[in-house]
Scaffold this motif. Structure first.
Motif, PDB file in Angstrom:
ATOM      1  N   PHE A   1      39.510  39.634  25.999  1.00 36.37           N
ATOM      2  CA  PHE A   1      38.378  38.717  26.158  1.00 36.37           C
ATOM      3  C   PHE A   1      38.232  37.826  24.939  1.00 36.37           C
ATOM      4  O   PHE A   1      38.670  38.148  23.833  1.00 36.37           O
ATOM      5  CB  PHE A   1      37.079  39.495  26.389  1.00 36.37           C
ATOM      6  N   GLU A   2      37.596  36.681  25.193  1.00 41.82           N
ATOM      7  CA  GLU A   2      37.282  35.749  24.109  1.00 41.82           C
ATOM      8  C   GLU A   2      36.003  35.006  24.469  1.00 41.82           C
ATOM      9  O   GLU A   2      35.840  34.539  25.603  1.00 41.82           O
ATOM     10  CB  GLU A   2      38.420  34.748  23.919  1.00 41.82           C
ATOM     11  N   PHE A   3      35.085  34.918  23.508  1.00 40.72           N
ATOM     12  CA  PHE A   3      33.877  34.134  23.695  1.00 40.72           C
ATOM     13  C   PHE A   3      34.131  32.723  23.160  1.00 40.72           C
ATOM     14  O   PHE A   3      34.574  32.554  22.020  1.00 40.72           O
ATOM     15  CB  PHE A   3      32.690  34.759  22.964  1.00 40.72           C
ATOM     16  N   THR A   4      33.839  31.724  23.990  1.00 41.89           N
ATOM     17  CA  THR A   4      34.128  30.346  23.584  1.00 41.89           C
ATOM     18  C   THR A   4      32.887  29.585  23.140  1.00 41.89           C
ATOM     19  O   THR A   4      32.996  28.594  22.429  1.00 41.89           O
ATOM     20  CB  THR A   4      34.793  29.576  24.735  1.00 41.89           C
ATOM     21  N   LYS A   5      31.714  30.026  23.543  1.00 41.08           N
ATOM     22  CA  LYS A   5      30.491  29.324  23.172  1.00 41.08           C
ATOM     23  C   LYS A   5      29.310  30.265  23.346  1.00 41.08           C
ATOM     24  O   LYS A   5      29.307  31.113  24.240  1.00 41.08           O
ATOM     25  CB  LYS A   5      30.302  28.088  24.047  1.00 41.08           C
ATOM     26  N   GLN A   6      28.303  30.122  22.498  1.00 41.23           N
ATOM     27  CA  GLN A   6      27.094  30.944  22.605  1.00 41.23           C
ATOM     28  C   GLN A   6      25.865  30.034  22.609  1.00 41.23           C
ATOM     29  O   GLN A   6      25.791  29.084  21.832  1.00 41.23           O
ATOM     30  CB  GLN A   6      26.998  31.918  21.426  1.00 41.23           C
ATOM     31  N   LYS A   7      24.941  30.338  23.511  1.00 46.25           N
ATOM     32  CA  LYS A   7      23.707  29.557  23.576  1.00 46.25           C
ATOM     33  C   LYS A   7      22.659  30.333  24.359  1.00 46.25           C
ATOM     34  O   LYS A   7      22.968  31.321  25.019  1.00 46.25           O
ATOM     35  CB  LYS A   7      23.963  28.206  24.238  1.00 46.25           C
ATOM     36  N   ASP A   8      21.411  29.875  24.274  1.00 48.16           N
ATOM     37  CA  ASP A   8      20.336  30.417  25.089  1.00 48.16           C
ATOM     38  C   ASP A   8      20.117  29.490  26.275  1.00 48.16           C
ATOM     39  O   ASP A   8      20.084  28.257  26.110  1.00 48.16           O
ATOM     40  CB  ASP A   8      19.046  30.534  24.273  1.00 48.16           C
ATOM     41  N   ILE A   9      19.969  30.077  27.461  1.00 45.75           N
ATOM     42  CA  ILE A   9      19.767  29.270  28.669  1.00 45.75           C
ATOM     43  C   ILE A   9      18.663  29.877  29.523  1.00 45.75           C
ATOM     44  O   ILE A   9      18.310  31.059  29.382  1.00 45.75           O
ATOM     45  CB  ILE A   9      21.054  29.185  29.526  1.00 45.75           C
ATOM     46  N   LYS A  10      18.105  29.066  30.408  1.00 44.85           N
ATOM     47  CA  LYS A  10      17.268  29.591  31.485  1.00 44.85           C
ATOM     48  C   LYS A  10      18.199  30.250  32.501  1.00 44.85           C
ATOM     49  O   LYS A  10      19.232  29.686  32.860  1.00 44.85           O
ATOM     50  CB  LYS A  10      16.498  28.462  32.161  1.00 44.85           C
ATOM     51  N   LEU A  11      17.820  31.420  32.949  1.00 50.37           N
ATOM     52  CA  LEU A  11      18.696  32.112  33.894  1.00 50.37           C
ATOM     53  C   LEU A  11      18.842  31.351  35.205  1.00 50.37           C
ATOM     54  O   LEU A  11      19.852  31.502  35.901  1.00 50.37           O
ATOM     55  CB  LEU A  11      18.180  33.529  34.152  1.00 50.37           C
ATOM     56  N   ASN A  12      17.846  30.540  35.542  1.00 53.05           N
ATOM     57  CA  ASN A  12      17.995  29.794  36.794  1.00 53.05           C
ATOM     58  C   ASN A  12      18.937  28.609  36.672  1.00 53.05           C
ATOM     59  O   ASN A  12      19.110  27.838  37.614  1.00 53.05           O
ATOM     60  CB  ASN A  12      16.640  29.369  37.376  1.00 53.05           C
ATOM     61  N   ASP A  13      19.587  28.454  35.505  1.00 54.20           N
ATOM     62  CA  ASP A  13      20.701  27.510  35.387  1.00 54.20           C
ATOM     63  C   ASP A  13      21.975  28.066  36.024  1.00 54.20           C
ATOM     64  O   ASP A  13      22.945  27.336  36.236  1.00 54.20           O
ATOM     65  CB  ASP A  13      20.992  27.180  33.915  1.00 54.20           C
ATOM     66  N   LEU A  14      21.970  29.388  36.287  1.00 55.11           N
ATOM     67  CA  LEU A  14      23.138  30.050  36.873  1.00 55.11           C
ATOM     68  C   LEU A  14      23.005  30.112  38.386  1.00 55.11           C
ATOM     69  O   LEU A  14      21.903  30.096  38.939  1.00 55.11           O
ATOM     70  CB  LEU A  14      23.285  31.464  36.306  1.00 55.11           C
ATOM     71  N   HIS A  15      24.149  30.215  39.066  1.00 53.09           N
ATOM     72  CA  HIS A  15      24.139  30.370  40.517  1.00 53.09           C
ATOM     73  C   HIS A  15      23.976  31.831  40.931  1.00 53.09           C
ATOM     74  O   HIS A  15      23.298  32.134  41.917  1.00 53.09           O
ATOM     75  CB  HIS A  15      25.437  29.828  41.124  1.00 53.09           C
ATOM     76  N   ALA A  16      24.627  32.723  40.204  1.00 56.01           N
ATOM     77  CA  ALA A  16      24.609  34.144  40.559  1.00 56.01           C
ATOM     78  C   ALA A  16      24.729  34.981  39.289  1.00 56.01           C
ATOM     79  O   ALA A  16      25.319  34.540  38.299  1.00 56.01           O
ATOM     80  CB  ALA A  16      25.747  34.482  41.518  1.00 56.01           C
ATOM     81  N   ILE A  17      24.158  36.184  39.335  1.00 57.97           N
ATOM     82  CA  ILE A  17      24.250  37.121  38.216  1.00 57.97           C
ATOM     83  C   ILE A  17      24.569  38.512  38.762  1.00 57.97           C
ATOM     84  O   ILE A  17      23.871  39.007  39.659  1.00 57.97           O
ATOM     85  CB  ILE A  17      22.945  37.192  37.403  1.00 57.97           C
ATOM     86  N   PHE A  18      25.615  39.124  38.223  1.00 58.57           N
ATOM     87  CA  PHE A  18      25.895  40.537  38.505  1.00 58.57           C
ATOM     88  C   PHE A  18      25.124  41.394  37.513  1.00 58.57           C
ATOM     89  O   PHE A  18      25.249  41.212  36.302  1.00 58.57           O
ATOM     90  CB  PHE A  18      27.386  40.838  38.359  1.00 58.57           C
ATOM     91  N   MET A  19      24.324  42.319  38.014  1.00 59.04           N
ATOM     92  CA  MET A  19      23.684  43.314  37.154  1.00 59.04           C
ATOM     93  C   MET A  19      24.568  44.552  37.191  1.00 59.04           C
ATOM     94  O   MET A  19      24.567  45.318  38.154  1.00 59.04           O
ATOM     95  CB  MET A  19      22.278  43.642  37.650  1.00 59.04           C
ATOM     96  N   ARG A  20      25.366  44.744  36.130  1.00 56.34           N
ATOM     97  CA  ARG A  20      26.369  45.810  36.106  1.00 56.34           C
ATOM     98  C   ARG A  20      26.172  46.717  34.887  1.00 56.34           C
ATOM     99  O   ARG A  20      27.127  47.290  34.374  1.00 56.34           O
ATOM    100  CB  ARG A  20      27.773  45.190  36.077  1.00 56.34           C
TER     101      ARG A  20
END
Length: 325
Positions: A76-95
């Motif tokens: 794995f590699e992280f390419t960018k870090q930021k804070d966002i509103k979760l409703n900017d995403l289409h889907a979220i897996f709660m795992r």
């Protein structure tokens, strides 16, 4: 959002999971799901449970854009870090793996906020709260072994004396942790019961011991109410009660039996109704023993042996659901 016909939509898919740095990519179902999503061109937003927060009734998270690959040395590699509103995403897996504790519950409230603002959460946060993976089976009494949930030691003792051979397990753990078998006349009953209930301060589950465990503990995967025709059967090693792979169980891939299909079809409509999209049923012999809804596993073992893409079915479902919106 307007979607042009015949144009593939690039989705923003989030995942809440335990540290990706400590996973085994050959066996980790979350990794397999993310790899399928990435291979389809979707963007992956990685979160851990402590990254989630609410601000002025809006769900946010610190996220890291994630790139993954099947490389045991650097996966794995992280390419960018930021804070966002979760409703900017289409889907979220709660795992997030158990323990299922108050912090897990708080996280579901935050995710539910995002869900109300249009984000698909897999699995539905309210259902993650409402249906404990162990107690959930009580909704299907005709399918389960004799089962008792209590923190009263006398009740456990009565159950043990009546059934002769029982299993005691915690309600909030996974991977076979703290599972005890208590056979007839076991001199350790008191200390086991005291330990499991924390001296009657904590609930646990007692079930009749199922001798069919010697033939395995089957993990049956279900996507949006549809059972996968192959299951992961975990065979306990010699002298071991637990069949969990984490406890040394040996994996076998096998077709669902007629009884497996029957159990799956009886449970599936309820799962679908409650927004539990990706679920793992645990079946010993002809008895349902657990319903795994937090972070079901078994994908990698099945996909590595059979020509079937469980991850593909799951991402297909998400894409179709979001495109319909």
């Amino acid at each position: 959002m307007i979607i042009q016909k015949n144009k593939k939509m690039r989705l923003k898919i989030g995942i809440v999971m335990d540290s990706i740095s400590s996973i085994n990519i050959e066996k980790d179902s979350s990794f397999a799901i993310l790899l399928e999503a990435q291979n389809r061109g979707h963007d992956i937003y990685y979160m851990e449970i402590n990254d989630l927060y609410l601000f002025n009734e809006q769900a946010f998270s610190k996220v890291r854009l994630l790139q993954i690959k099947k490389n045991k040395n650097k996966w794995f590699e992280f390419t960018k870090q930021k804070d966002i509103k979760l409703n900017d995403l289409h889907a979220i897996f709660m795992r997030k793996d158990p323990p299922f504790n108050t912090e897990f519950i708080y996280a579901t409230y935050i995710l539910e906020n995002a869900e109300k603002n249009g984000v698909m959460i897999i699995n539905k946060p309210q259902s993650l709260r409402n249906y404990n993976e162990k107690i959930f089976i009580s909704f299907f009494p005709e399918l389960i072994p004799n089962t008792l949930v209590t923190r009263n030691i006398n009740r456990i003792q009565t159950f043990w004396q009546k059934n002769k051979d029982i299993i005691l397990k915690p309600l909030d753990a996974m991977g076979g942790n703290s599972i005890f078998r208590i056979q007839k006349n076991d001199p350790n009953f008191s200390v086991i019961a005291e330990t499991m209930t924390h001296y009657e301060k904590k609930y646990c589950m007692a079930q009749t011991y199922l001798p069919d465990i010697k033939y395995g503990d089957k993990r049956i995967l279900i996507i949006n109410g549809n059972p996968i025709p192959w299951c992961l059967n975990r065979i306990p090693k010699k002298g071991e009660t637990r069949a969990n792979l984490a406890a040394g169980g040996l994996p076998q891939i096998q077709k669902l039996t007629e009884k497996d299909w029957e159990i799956s079809h009886l449970v599936s409509p309820f799962l679908k109704k409650k927004g539990l999209i990706f679920v793992g049923l645990d079946v010993i012999g002809d008895k349902l023993t657990e319903i795994n809804i937090t972070s079901p596993t078994g994908i990698c073992e099945i996909e590595s042996k059979k020509n079937i893409s469980i991850t593909g079915m799951l991402i297909d479902y998400i894409e179709k659901k979001i495109h319909k919106r």
